[in-house]
Each structure stands twice: as structure tokens, then as C-alpha cells.
Design a protein around this motif. Structure first.
Motif, PDB file in Angstrom:
ATOM      1  N   ALA A 203      20.769  57.042  38.007  1.00 27.95           N
ATOM      2  CA  ALA A 203      20.219  57.306  39.338  1.00 27.95           C
ATOM      3  C   ALA A 203      18.875  58.007  39.193  1.00 27.95           C
ATOM      4  O   ALA A 203      18.603  58.686  38.198  1.00 27.95           O
ATOM      5  CB  ALA A 203      21.194  58.167  40.133  1.00 27.95           C
ATOM      6  N   LEU A 204      18.023  57.837  40.210  1.00 26.45           N
ATOM      7  CA  LEU A 204      16.639  58.280  40.099  1.00 26.45           C
ATOM      8  C   LEU A 204      16.419  59.713  40.587  1.00 26.45           C
ATOM      9  O   LEU A 204      16.839  60.079  41.696  1.00 26.45           O
ATOM     10  CB  LEU A 204      15.733  57.347  40.901  1.00 26.45           C
ATOM     11  CG  LEU A 204      15.723  55.882  40.483  1.00 26.45           C
ATOM     12  CD1 LEU A 204      14.774  55.093  41.371  1.00 26.45           C
ATOM     13  CD2 LEU A 204      15.331  55.740  39.017  1.00 26.45           C
ATOM     14  N   THR A 205      15.742  60.483  39.758  1.00 25.08           N
ATOM     15  CA  THR A 205      15.191  61.749  40.213  1.00 25.08           C
ATOM     16  C   THR A 205      14.164  61.436  41.294  1.00 25.08           C
ATOM     17  O   THR A 205      13.395  60.477  41.176  1.00 25.08           O
ATOM     18  CB  THR A 205      14.512  62.498  39.042  1.00 25.08           C
ATOM     19  OG1 THR A 205      15.519  62.852  38.086  1.00 25.08           O
ATOM     20  CG2 THR A 205      13.786  63.738  39.510  1.00 25.08           C
ATOM     21  N   ALA A 206      14.125  62.225  42.370  1.00 29.86           N
ATOM     22  CA  ALA A 206      13.245  61.871  43.484  1.00 29.86           C
ATOM     23  C   ALA A 206      12.808  63.100  44.266  1.00 29.86           C
ATOM     24  O   ALA A 206      13.486  64.140  44.280  1.00 29.86           O
ATOM     25  CB  ALA A 206      13.956  60.897  44.425  1.00 29.86           C
TER      26      ALA A 206
ATOM     27  N   CYS B 184      17.726  55.246  45.603  1.00 36.64           N
ATOM     28  CA  CYS B 184      17.616  56.056  44.388  1.00 36.64           C
ATOM     29  C   CYS B 184      18.954  56.258  43.689  1.00 36.64           C
ATOM     30  O   CYS B 184      18.998  56.617  42.511  1.00 36.64           O
ATOM     31  CB  CYS B 184      17.007  57.419  44.721  1.00 36.64           C
ATOM     32  SG  CYS B 184      15.278  57.316  45.202  1.00 36.64           S
ATOM     33  N   ARG B 185      20.048  56.024  44.409  1.00 40.63           N
ATOM     34  CA  ARG B 185      21.362  56.226  43.807  1.00 40.63           C
ATOM     35  C   ARG B 185      21.999  54.914  43.338  1.00 40.63           C
ATOM     36  O   ARG B 185      23.116  54.916  42.840  1.00 40.63           O
ATOM     37  CB  ARG B 185      22.270  56.948  44.813  1.00 40.63           C
ATOM     38  CG  ARG B 185      21.796  58.374  45.061  1.00 40.63           C
ATOM     39  CD  ARG B 185      22.630  59.110  46.092  1.00 40.63           C
ATOM     40  NE  ARG B 185      22.330  58.721  47.470  1.00 40.63           N
ATOM     41  CZ  ARG B 185      21.262  59.143  48.153  1.00 40.63           C
ATOM     42  NH1 ARG B 185      20.389  59.954  47.593  1.00 40.63           N
ATOM     43  NH2 ARG B 185      21.058  58.776  49.406  1.00 40.63           N
ATOM     44  N   LEU B 186      21.270  53.803  43.483  1.00 40.77           N
ATOM     45  CA  LEU B 186      21.816  52.507  43.077  1.00 40.77           C
ATOM     46  C   LEU B 186      21.647  52.190  41.597  1.00 40.77           C
ATOM     47  O   LEU B 186      22.562  51.649  40.983  1.00 40.77           O
ATOM     48  CB  LEU B 186      21.176  51.391  43.931  1.00 40.77           C
ATOM     49  CG  LEU B 186      21.488  51.429  45.429  1.00 40.77           C
ATOM     50  CD1 LEU B 186      20.796  50.264  46.132  1.00 40.77           C
ATOM     51  CD2 LEU B 186      22.988  51.378  45.683  1.00 40.77           C
TER      52      LEU B 186
ATOM     53  N   VAL C 295      16.986  66.338  41.091  1.00 43.06           N
ATOM     54  CA  VAL C 295      17.000  65.893  39.697  1.00 43.06           C
ATOM     55  C   VAL C 295      18.267  65.086  39.423  1.00 43.06           C
ATOM     56  O   VAL C 295      19.381  65.545  39.676  1.00 43.06           O
ATOM     57  CB  VAL C 295      16.912  67.093  38.730  1.00 43.06           C
ATOM     58  CG1 VAL C 295      16.987  66.617  37.280  1.00 43.06           C
ATOM     59  CG2 VAL C 295      15.633  67.870  38.980  1.00 43.06           C
ATOM     60  N   ARG C 296      18.070  63.860  38.919  1.00 39.25           N
ATOM     61  CA  ARG C 296      19.196  63.003  38.539  1.00 39.25           C
ATOM     62  C   ARG C 296      18.961  62.524  37.105  1.00 39.25           C
ATOM     63  O   ARG C 296      18.208  63.134  36.347  1.00 39.25           O
ATOM     64  CB  ARG C 296      19.331  61.848  39.535  1.00 39.25           C
ATOM     65  CG  ARG C 296      19.596  62.311  40.966  1.00 39.25           C
ATOM     66  CD  ARG C 296      19.983  61.121  41.871  1.00 39.25           C
ATOM     67  NE  ARG C 296      20.220  61.555  43.254  1.00 39.25           N
ATOM     68  CZ  ARG C 296      19.303  61.508  44.210  1.00 39.25           C
ATOM     69  NH1 ARG C 296      18.086  61.030  43.947  1.00 39.25           N
ATOM     70  NH2 ARG C 296      19.590  61.916  45.430  1.00 39.25           N
TER      71      ARG C 296
ATOM     72  N   VAL D  22      15.892  54.634  29.688  1.00 36.88           N
ATOM     73  CA  VAL D  22      15.601  55.617  30.732  1.00 36.88           C
ATOM     74  C   VAL D  22      16.749  56.603  30.762  1.00 36.88           C
ATOM     75  O   VAL D  22      17.896  56.200  30.964  1.00 36.88           O
ATOM     76  CB  VAL D  22      15.448  54.942  32.121  1.00 36.88           C
ATOM     77  CG1 VAL D  22      15.224  55.988  33.208  1.00 36.88           C
ATOM     78  CG2 VAL D  22      14.304  53.926  32.120  1.00 36.88           C
ATOM     79  N   PRO D  23      16.522  57.890  30.459  1.00 32.41           N
ATOM     80  CA  PRO D  23      15.229  58.557  30.324  1.00 32.41           C
ATOM     81  C   PRO D  23      14.783  58.773  28.882  1.00 32.41           C
ATOM     82  O   PRO D  23      13.793  59.478  28.659  1.00 32.41           O
ATOM     83  CB  PRO D  23      15.494  59.892  30.986  1.00 32.41           C
ATOM     84  CG  PRO D  23      16.905  60.207  30.567  1.00 32.41           C
ATOM     85  CD  PRO D  23      17.623  58.883  30.563  1.00 32.41           C
ATOM     86  N   GLY D  24      15.474  58.206  27.892  1.00 29.30           N
ATOM     87  CA  GLY D  24      15.136  58.502  26.505  1.00 29.30           C
ATOM     88  C   GLY D  24      13.707  58.171  26.136  1.00 29.30           C
ATOM     89  O   GLY D  24      13.031  58.950  25.458  1.00 29.30           O
ATOM     90  N   ASP D  25      13.226  56.996  26.591  1.00 26.10           N
ATOM     91  CA  ASP D  25      11.854  56.586  26.289  1.00 26.10           C
ATOM     92  C   ASP D  25      10.915  56.754  27.480  1.00 26.10           C
ATOM     93  O   ASP D  25       9.702  56.873  27.312  1.00 26.10           O
ATOM     94  CB  ASP D  25      11.823  55.113  25.863  1.00 26.10           C
ATOM     95  CG  ASP D  25      12.670  54.865  24.625  1.00 26.10           C
ATOM     96  OD1 ASP D  25      12.473  55.582  23.631  1.00 26.10           O
ATOM     97  OD2 ASP D  25      13.536  53.970  24.671  1.00 26.10           O
ATOM     98  N   LEU D  26      11.468  56.721  28.678  1.00 24.28           N
ATOM     99  CA  LEU D  26      10.639  56.789  29.882  1.00 24.28           C
ATOM    100  C   LEU D  26      11.385  57.547  30.979  1.00 24.28           C
ATOM    101  O   LEU D  26      12.526  57.204  31.302  1.00 24.28           O
ATOM    102  CB  LEU D  26      10.309  55.380  30.388  1.00 24.28           C
ATOM    103  CG  LEU D  26       9.540  55.301  31.711  1.00 24.28           C
ATOM    104  CD1 LEU D  26       8.122  55.844  31.548  1.00 24.28           C
ATOM    105  CD2 LEU D  26       9.522  53.865  32.236  1.00 24.28           C
ATOM    106  N   SER D  27      10.731  58.561  31.526  1.00 25.19           N
ATOM    107  CA  SER D  27      11.282  59.273  32.681  1.00 25.19           C
ATOM    108  C   SER D  27      10.644  58.731  33.952  1.00 25.19           C
ATOM    109  O   SER D  27       9.443  58.425  33.982  1.00 25.19           O
ATOM    110  CB  SER D  27      11.007  60.772  32.565  1.00 25.19           C
ATOM    111  OG  SER D  27      11.853  61.360  31.603  1.00 25.19           O
TER     112      SER D  27
END
Length: 333
Positions: free
Chosen positions: A286-289, A280-282, A326-327, A265-270
Motif C-alpha cells: 500500500a502507498l505512503t501518501a 492508495c490501499r489497493l 506512512v505505509r 518497492v520499497p527495497g529499490d524504489l520508495s
């Protein structure tokens, strides 16, 4: 120490109890000098008005109700409701209004029984209604009871009930547009309960924006169901290169599934989360949200309910403008 009463104030001020009652409640029939003397004595004794007595005289409970028909295990990890309640409390506290919260598990019928009991016993002045369903059986009952309420949801045409919603379509358009700009064409969505109105609206917005190859899998907001849905998608014949989740708990669980399957993540899956809570920051990355002001949303819904309780005709409203943060969890397809 014994709580001071108006009898104590009357004895100290040398006046009748009825005079104290008039003075404390701002009623005519008491001279200004006497009123000030009584207020001074009340302050010295540490007297505070009784909420129960005041509510009885005003025929109001000065309490707003909120019932959560969700499994308790999910509420332990789902940040959305705690953030929503924080906003509700902030708005109610400014007017010294209490919040009565009851969790009934995944049982809408029990929720209806709570509304009937609360209203019959005048324990609340109104309620906030969450998790509005398609053809929701609660809404006609609430209307029939005459229980003041506000739907924490998008507008429900024909219900006659005030709603305060979020801009679902704009949020979904922002998420999908971001992924498309990164070159993703096989985009999936893991949704919440299929019978929730918000789920249906998000599904519709996703289908309109993500294109003919879009896939939607229903889950239940839990990490377990989110992980299972993610695993099924990634092991399918045409796995997606990006997935949009209906809450942060499911999105966080997806990071673990990707690692389990040897995917980057994110190379194969976003991955795109929803609500942008501290969860989302753990993970790493960290997660785009989709970021939304959930405490502000709760405060807006509570403010609308207080106006409904006071007899105002409150129009349906859409609160706030969603923002895509965007993260590291999204990258080129």
C-alpha cells in the motif's frame, strides 16, 4: 397525480389565491388563524413550493456551477474530483442549493463560453473555479462578468477573487522530510500539468526541500503519462531512489512500472502518493501518501461561495492540515 397548485389550496381553504400566496410566503396581510388553515390545507394536498417560481421572484437560481476542463477518460479514474464534489454537495444540500456540473474536456475556452451562458441566462448564482492556471485568462473574464466565484486554489494575488486553498508547502515538506529521514538523497517528483498554479507551487516547495539533486518531470495526472515519466526516471543514468507523485493515479501506475523493470518497492524504489484516496490501499505494498480532507475542502469552498453570493467580503483561506500516512511503499534508501 396532478401537482397541487395555489389555486387548489385557495379552493379548499375558501380564500383568494392572493391570500394563499401571502400565507405561503410569510407576508403580512393575513391573520394568523387564516395562515395556519392555509398551511394545513397545503400540507394535506402535498403542495411543495416551485423552485423555478421561487428563484424567479427572488432573482436567484439557487444553483451553483462547476465546470471541469479535464479529459473525460481521466475523470473516470481520478478520485479527487468525486471526493471534492461530495463535499460541495454536502455543503450546498444543507441550504437546498443545487449543483450544476459540466465537463468540457481539455478546453479552457469552452469553459469561458459556459460561464458566459450560465450567467447571461441566470442559470447559476455563482461558480467554483478549479485548476487555476498561471496567468489564468478565466479570472479577468469572471471579474468582468461580475459572476460570483471562489477559486478552489491557493491565493491568486491581484485577482480580486476569493480563494480557498490547501497548504501545499507543509504537505511537500512532510513528504520530503520522511524520505530524507530514510536516507534518500536522489528524490524525484512527477508533477501534474506544468501550467497549473498548484503544480508551480508544489514544484517550488519540492525544489526548496529536496536539495540540489532533486529532479522534476511534468506529466498530466494520467496513469499513462505517470508510468512513462516513471520509466524515464528509472532508466536514466542516475535513477532516483524515491519519487513523489502529484496524484494517486500516477503513483499506482508507478508500482506496475517498478515490477516491470524488476525493481522492489520499497527495497529499490520508495513511492509517495498525493491525496490518499482509496486507490492508495489497493497495490501491494500500500502507498505512503499525503492525506488531506478533500470532501471537507469541497465543503469549505462551497461555504465560502455561498457567502460571496450573499454579498459578503470573504477573505482568502487555507483549509486543513496535511498529514503524511506512512505505509509499505517507503523504506530505507
Amino acid at each position: 397525480m396532478k401537482r397541487p397548485t395555489i389555486h387548489d389550496i385557495a379552493r379548499e381553504a375558501g380564500v383568494a389565491k392572493s391570500t394563499v400566496s401571502f400565507a405561503l410566503n410569510g407576508l403580512p396581510g393575513v391573520s394568523e388563524a387564516t395562515r395556519q388553515r392555509i398551511l394545513a390545507v397545503a400540507g394535506e394536498l402535498g403542495w411543495q413550493p416551485s423552485r423555478a417560481a421561487r428563484a424567479l421572484s427572488a432573482a436567484q437560481a439557487e444553483v451553483v456551477g462547476l465546470v471541469l476542463a479535464r479529459p473525460t477518460g481521466l475523470l473516470e479514474v481520478e478520485p479527487f474530483f468525486m471526493r471534492l464534489i461530495a463535499g460541495v454537495e454536502a455543503a450546498l444540500g444543507a441550504d437546498d442549493i443545487g449543483l450544476l456540473l459540466q465537463v468540457v474536456g481539455d478546453d479552457p475556452q469552452h469553459e469561458l463560453e459556459v460561464y458566459r451562458r450560465w450567467w447571461g441566462q441566470r442559470r447559476v448564482d455563482g461558480v467554483l473555479v478549479v485548476d487555476v492556471r498561471v496567468d489564468d485568462q478565466r479570472l479577468p473574464v469572471l471579474a468582468e462578468l461580475g459572476l460570483p466565484c471562489v477559486l478552489v486554489s491557493s491565493e491568486v494575488p491581484g485577482s480580486g477573487l476569493t480563494s480557498v486553498g490547501l497548504d501545499t508547502k507543509a504537505a511537500m515538506v512532510a513528504a520530503v522530510a520522511h524520505l530524507r529521514a530514510l536516507g534518500h538523497t536522489r528524490i524525484a517528483r512527477v508533477s501534474g500539468h506544468a501550467d497549473f498554479q498548484e503544480t508551480v507551487l508544489r514544484d517550488r516547495a519540492f525544489a526548496e526541500t529536496a536539495g540540489p539533486d532533486a529532479v522534476i518531470v511534468a506529466a498530466d495526472y494520467s496513469g499513462e503519462r505517470g508510468a512513462a515519466a516513471t520509466r524515464d526516471l528509472l532508466l536514466s543514468g542516475q535513477p532516483p531512489t524515491a519519487i513523489v507523485y502529484d496524484n494517486d493515479v500516477m503513483a499506482v501506475s508507478a508500482v506496475g512500472v517498478a515490477a516491470e523493470l524488476g525493481l522492489d518497492v520499497p527495497g529499490d524504489l520508495s513511492i509517495v502518493a498525493w491525496d490518499d484516496s482509496p486507490l492508495c490501499r489497493l497495490p501491494h505494498p500500500a502507498l505512503t501518501a499525503i492525506s488531506r480532507d478533500i470532501p471537507g475542502y469541497g465543503a469549505a469552498a462551497a461555504g465560502a461561495l455561498l457567502r460571496v453570493i450573499h454579498g459578503e467580503r470573504v477573505p482568502d483561506a487555507v483549509f486543513g492540515i496535511p498529514e503524511l500516512v506512512v505505509r509499505g511503499s517507503t523504506g530505507p534508501a
